[in-house]
Scaffold this motif. Structure first.
Motif, PDB file in Angstrom:
ATOM      1  N   GLY A   1      19.537  -6.536  45.283  1.00 41.23           N
ATOM      2  CA  GLY A   1      19.170  -7.441  46.367  1.00 41.23           C
ATOM      3  C   GLY A   1      18.447  -6.652  47.451  1.00 41.23           C
ATOM      4  N   ILE A   2      17.470  -7.270  48.124  1.00 40.68           N
ATOM      5  CA  ILE A   2      16.858  -6.569  49.257  1.00 40.68           C
ATOM      6  C   ILE A   2      17.034  -7.376  50.538  1.00 40.68           C
ATOM      7  CG2 ILE A   2      15.118  -5.440  47.780  1.00 40.68           C
ATOM      8  CD1 ILE A   2      13.062  -7.127  49.436  1.00 40.68           C
TER       9      ILE A   2
ATOM     10  N   THR B   1      24.280  -3.676  44.118  1.00 42.82           N
ATOM     11  CA  THR B   1      23.449  -2.909  45.043  1.00 42.82           C
ATOM     12  C   THR B   1      22.588  -3.819  45.916  1.00 42.82           C
ATOM     13  OG1 THR B   1      23.300  -1.276  43.300  1.00 42.82           O
ATOM     14  CG2 THR B   1      21.802  -0.990  45.168  1.00 42.82           C
ATOM     15  N   VAL B   2      22.573  -3.515  47.209  1.00 41.89           N
ATOM     16  CA  VAL B   2      21.655  -4.176  48.135  1.00 41.89           C
ATOM     17  C   VAL B   2      20.944  -3.058  48.887  1.00 41.89           C
ATOM     18  CG1 VAL B   2      21.446  -5.727  50.118  1.00 41.89           C
ATOM     19  CG2 VAL B   2      23.223  -6.135  48.415  1.00 41.89           C
TER      20      VAL B   2
ATOM     21  N   LYS C   1      11.553   2.160  46.474  1.00 36.49           N
ATOM     22  CA  LYS C   1      11.073   3.267  45.629  1.00 36.49           C
ATOM     23  C   LYS C   1      12.202   4.257  45.332  1.00 36.49           C
ATOM     24  CE  LYS C   1       6.918   4.582  46.710  1.00 36.49           C
ATOM     25  NZ  LYS C   1       5.960   5.295  47.574  1.00 36.49           N
ATOM     26  N   THR C   2      12.973   4.557  46.368  1.00 38.43           N
ATOM     27  CA  THR C   2      14.101   5.474  46.190  1.00 38.43           C
ATOM     28  C   THR C   2      15.065   4.935  45.134  1.00 38.43           C
ATOM     29  OG1 THR C   2      13.932   5.617  48.578  1.00 38.43           O
ATOM     30  CG2 THR C   2      15.721   6.834  47.559  1.00 38.43           C
ATOM     31  N   LYS C   3      15.317   3.651  45.194  1.00 38.57           N
ATOM     32  CA  LYS C   3      16.245   3.046  44.230  1.00 38.57           C
ATOM     33  C   LYS C   3      15.708   3.181  42.804  1.00 38.57           C
ATOM     34  CE  LYS C   3      19.496   1.831  46.897  1.00 38.57           C
ATOM     35  NZ  LYS C   3      20.597   2.786  46.904  1.00 38.57           N
ATOM     36  N   VAL C   4      14.421   2.931  42.663  1.00 35.07           N
ATOM     37  CA  VAL C   4      13.814   3.043  41.331  1.00 35.07           C
ATOM     38  C   VAL C   4      13.946   4.478  40.815  1.00 35.07           C
ATOM     39  CG1 VAL C   4      11.652   2.899  40.019  1.00 35.07           C
ATOM     40  CG2 VAL C   4      12.216   1.121  41.686  1.00 35.07           C
ATOM     41  N   ALA C   5      13.647   5.436  41.706  1.00 36.42           N
ATOM     42  CA  ALA C   5      13.737   6.859  41.314  1.00 36.42           C
ATOM     43  C   ALA C   5      15.164   7.206  40.902  1.00 36.42           C
ATOM     44  CB  ALA C   5      13.260   7.728  42.468  1.00 36.42           C
ATOM     45  N   GLU C   6      16.121   6.681  41.653  1.00 31.14           N
ATOM     46  CA  GLU C   6      17.542   6.947  41.326  1.00 31.14           C
ATOM     47  C   GLU C   6      17.884   6.421  39.932  1.00 31.14           C
ATOM     48  OE1 GLU C   6      19.366   6.384  45.761  1.00 31.14           O
ATOM     49  OE2 GLU C   6      20.399   5.293  44.144  1.00 31.14           O
ATOM     50  N   ILE C   7      17.483   5.202  39.678  1.00 32.95           N
ATOM     51  CA  ILE C   7      17.807   4.573  38.386  1.00 32.95           C
ATOM     52  C   ILE C   7      17.205   5.386  37.236  1.00 32.95           C
ATOM     53  CG2 ILE C   7      17.281   2.578  36.923  1.00 32.95           C
ATOM     54  CD1 ILE C   7      17.548   0.861  39.524  1.00 32.95           C
TER      55      ILE C   7
END
Ligand SMILES: *Cc1c(COP(=O)(O)O)cnc(C)c1O
Length: 496
Positions: A192-193, A479-480, A487-493
Motif C-alpha cells: 500500500g502507498i 507493507t505500507v 524504489k527502495t521497496k522494489v530494491a529490497e524485494i
C-alpha cells in the motif's frame, strides 16, 4: 498478412515486434508503444458473426501480433479464456432499459481487467521464449484497485516472473483491498502507498525509466515489464470484446449488418475506450465513443476544450478505479490524432509534467469528434444504480452506473437514439457498500463483508465463489510505504 511493428509515441527510432514491445512494456524514452498502422480485419462482419469468443479473439489478435505463430497465439487464448470465467460466453450482453450492458466482469477477479490480464501472462511468457530472454521478469504495477488483483491472479506462481503491486492504501474498496492483501503465491508482493493512484503510477513510471536502476537490475539478471495498460499487450485483447458485442447484437438481430452503434465506457486511464477507438478504426461500425468520467472529470473537460489540465482537486469517489487525473493512454490517442507527430507528443508530455497542462492543436481537435465526453456526480451515480434496480431488478456497480448516467444525459441532450453498448466494468459484488447504500441507506450500518450476503439475497443469487469468505482468509501482505519509498521497496524485494 501485413506485418505490424510497434514504435514509441515519443519517437525513439527503433521499430519493435509485438513480442519485443510486450516484453519491454514501456519505451525507453518514456513513451508508449503503438502499432505503426492499425490493421484492417480481413474477414467481413458476416463471416465473423458466428464465432465464439476464442475464435474471434484469434482473428482480431493475429492481425496485431504478426510475429506470433498460429500455434503460439491459439495456445495463449486457450489458456486465458477457459473456465476461470464463470460463463462460456466470456462477455455476455444484457439488454436492460433500452441499453445493452456488456458484462466484462465474469473473470476471476470480477472486473473487466481480467479480459486482458488473463491472457497477458501467457503473451509475456511466449514473448520471452521467442526472444530467448533468460532474465527473470519483474512485473511492476500501479493499481487503482482492479488491475492489481487481476495481475496478481494472472501472474501468481508463474515461473520466471515476480510481481509487485502498489495500490493507494486509502483509495480502494474494502473488497478490492482484501482481494489483494490475501493474495497467495511465492512470487507476489503487494504494497500500500500513502498516496493516490496517480502517485503510484508516476512512481512506477519513474522506476521504469531510471537508467541506473535498470542497469543495476540487468546486472542482477532481472528485467522489468508492466501489467498496466501502458503495456500494448493489455490493450490488444480489449479490442476483441467490442467486436464481440457488435456481433452478438447482429446474431440476436438487434441490429442490421453495417448499422452503427454507440459505446459508453466508464473511463480512468483511457485504456478501455482506446481499445474501442482502435476497433472503430479497424472497421467496426461505431458512431460515437462516449467517454464517461466521475467527478474527476479531466477527460470530460479535455474532450470539450482540447485542453488537458490535471491541476485540480483529486476527489475520492465511489468509483475508485476511475479516480485518476493522469490518463496514460491518452498519449496513444494523441499520437493518432497528430498523425504520428512524435515531436508534438513529446512537447505536450513535457508540458504536462512541468506545468500540469497542455492544449492540442486545432487540427487535432477536429479529429476528436469520434468522442463525446460526459460525467456523473456521486449523487447521479447512486441514482443510476437505484433506478435500474427498481425498474429491472438488475444490479450494476458504481463504475457502470457512471456510464449509465452519462448515457441517459447524452440521449436527452443529443437526441441520438442509436443503439448503445455500455461497458459494464465490474461486478456489483466488488463495491458492496456503495451499491447497497444506493439501494437503501439502511444498509450502511453493515460491514462490507456482511453486505456481500445481503446483496446476494437482494438479487436472489449467490456470493461469487472468488470472494466468498474473503474476510476470513489470512492477510499475507502488510507493507505500507510513502510514495517516495517505492524504489527502495522494489530494491529490497529483489535483494539488489
Ligand atoms: C480500470 C477500470 C476502469 C477504467 O478503465 P480504463 O481502461 O483505465 O479507462 C473502469 N471501471 C473499472 C471497474 C475498472 O476496473
Amino acid at each position: 498478412m501485413e506485418e505490424i511493428f510497434y514504435i514509441s509515441t515519443r519517437g525513439s527510432e527503433k521499430k519493435l515486434s509485438s513480442a519485443e514491445a510486450i516484453l519491454q512494456g514501456i519505451a525507453e524514452d518514456g513513451g508508449l508503444f503503438v502499432p505503426g498502422a492499425l490493421p484492417k480485419i480481413s474477414q467481413s462482419l458476416e463471416e465473423l458473426k458466428d464465432m465464439n469468443y476464442k475464435e474471434l479473439a484469434y482473428c482480431i489478435m493475429k492481425s496485431f501480433l504478426t510475429d506470433f505463430s498460429e500455434e503460439e497465439l491459439r495456445e495463449c487464448i486457450e489458456q486465458a479464456y477457459d473456465d476461470k470465467f464463470d460463463t462460456k460466453v466470456i462477455a455476455p450482453l444484457a439488454k436492460k432499459e433500452g441499453a445493452y450492458f456488456l458484462e466484462l466482469y465474469h473473470g476471476p477477479t470480477l472486473a473487466f481487467k481480467d479480459m486482458a490480464l488473463s491472457i497477458l501472462p501467457h503473451l509475456l511468457k511466449t514473448a520471452a521464449k521467442k526472444l530467448n530472454n533468460h532474465k527473470e521478469i519483474v512485473i511492476l504495477t500501479a493499481t487503482s484497485g482492479d488491475t492489481g488483483k487481476a495481475a496478481l491472479e494472472g501472474f501468481a506462481n508463474v515461473e520466471g516472473i515476480k510481481i509487485i503491486v502498489f495500490f493507494p492504501e486509502h483509495g480502494v474498496s474494502e473488497v478490492q483491498k482484501r482481494q489483494m492483501i490475501t493474495q497467495t503465491g511465492d512470487n507476489s508482493y503487494v504494497i500500500g502507498i500513502e498516496g493516490n493512484f496517480d502517485d503510484a503510477q508516476n512512481g512506477v513510471k519513474e522506476i521504469f525509466t531510471d537508467s541506473n536502476f535498470i542497469n543495476q537490475l540487468k546486472n542482477n539478471n532481472y528485467m522489468f515489464s508492466s501489467a498496466n495498460s501502458i503495456n500494448i499487450g493489455r490493450l490488444i485483447p480489449q479490442i476483441v470484446y467490442y467486436f464481440y458485442a457488435y456481433l452478438t447484437m447482429l446474431r440476436q438481430v438487434e441490429i442490421k449488418t453495417g448499422e452503427t452503434i454507440n459505446v459508453v465506457v466508464p473511463t480512468g486511464n483511457f485504456g478501455n475506450i482506446l481499445a474501442g477507438y482502435y476497433a472503430k478504426h479497424m472497421g467496426l461500425p461505431i458512431n460515437k465513443l462516449i467517454c464517461a468520467s466521475n467527478e474527476n472529470k479531466v477527460l470530460y473537460d479535455f474532450i470539450n476544450s482540447g485542453i488537458y489540465d490535471k491541476q485540480r482537486e483529486f476527489v475520492l469517489t465511489s468509483s475508485p478505479s476511475m479516480d485518476i487525473l493522469i490518463s496514460s493512454n491518452l498519449e496513444r490517442l494523441l499520437y493518432t490524432l497528430s498523425g504520428g507527430n512524435t515531436n508534438e507528443i513529446k512537447e505536450m508530455m513535457a508540458l504536462l509534467k512541468k506545468e500540469g497542462c497542455y492544449e492540442i492543436t486545432s487540427q487535432m481537435k477536429e479529429k476528436l469528434n469520434d468522442f463525446k465526453g460526459g460525467f456523473a456526480s456521486e449523487t447521479e451515480t447512486f441514482e443510476a444504480i437505484k433506478e435500474i434496480f427498481d425498474k429491472t431488478d438488475y444490479l450494476i456497480d458504481t463504475h457502470t452506473a457512471v456510464a449509465h448516467s452519462v448515457y441517459k444525459k447524452y440521449v436527452v441532450q443529443e437526441n441520438d437514439h442509436t443503439k448503445t453498448v455500455i461497458a459494464s466494468t465490474a461486478s456489483p459484488f466488488k463495491f458492496t457498500r456503495s451499491v447497497m447504500k444506493a439501494i437503501d441507506e439502511q444498509y450502511d450500518k453493515f460491514s462490507d463483508f456482511e453486505l456481500l450476503e445481503l446483496m446476494a439475497r437482494l438479487i436472489h443469487d449467490e456470493v461469487p465463489n472468488r470472494i466468498k469468505d474473503i474476510d476470513k482468509r489470512p492477510i499475507l501482505h502488510k507493507t505500507v510505504c510513502e510514495k517516495d519509498e517505492m524504489k527502495t521497496k522494489v530494491a529490497e524485494i529483489l535483494g539488489i
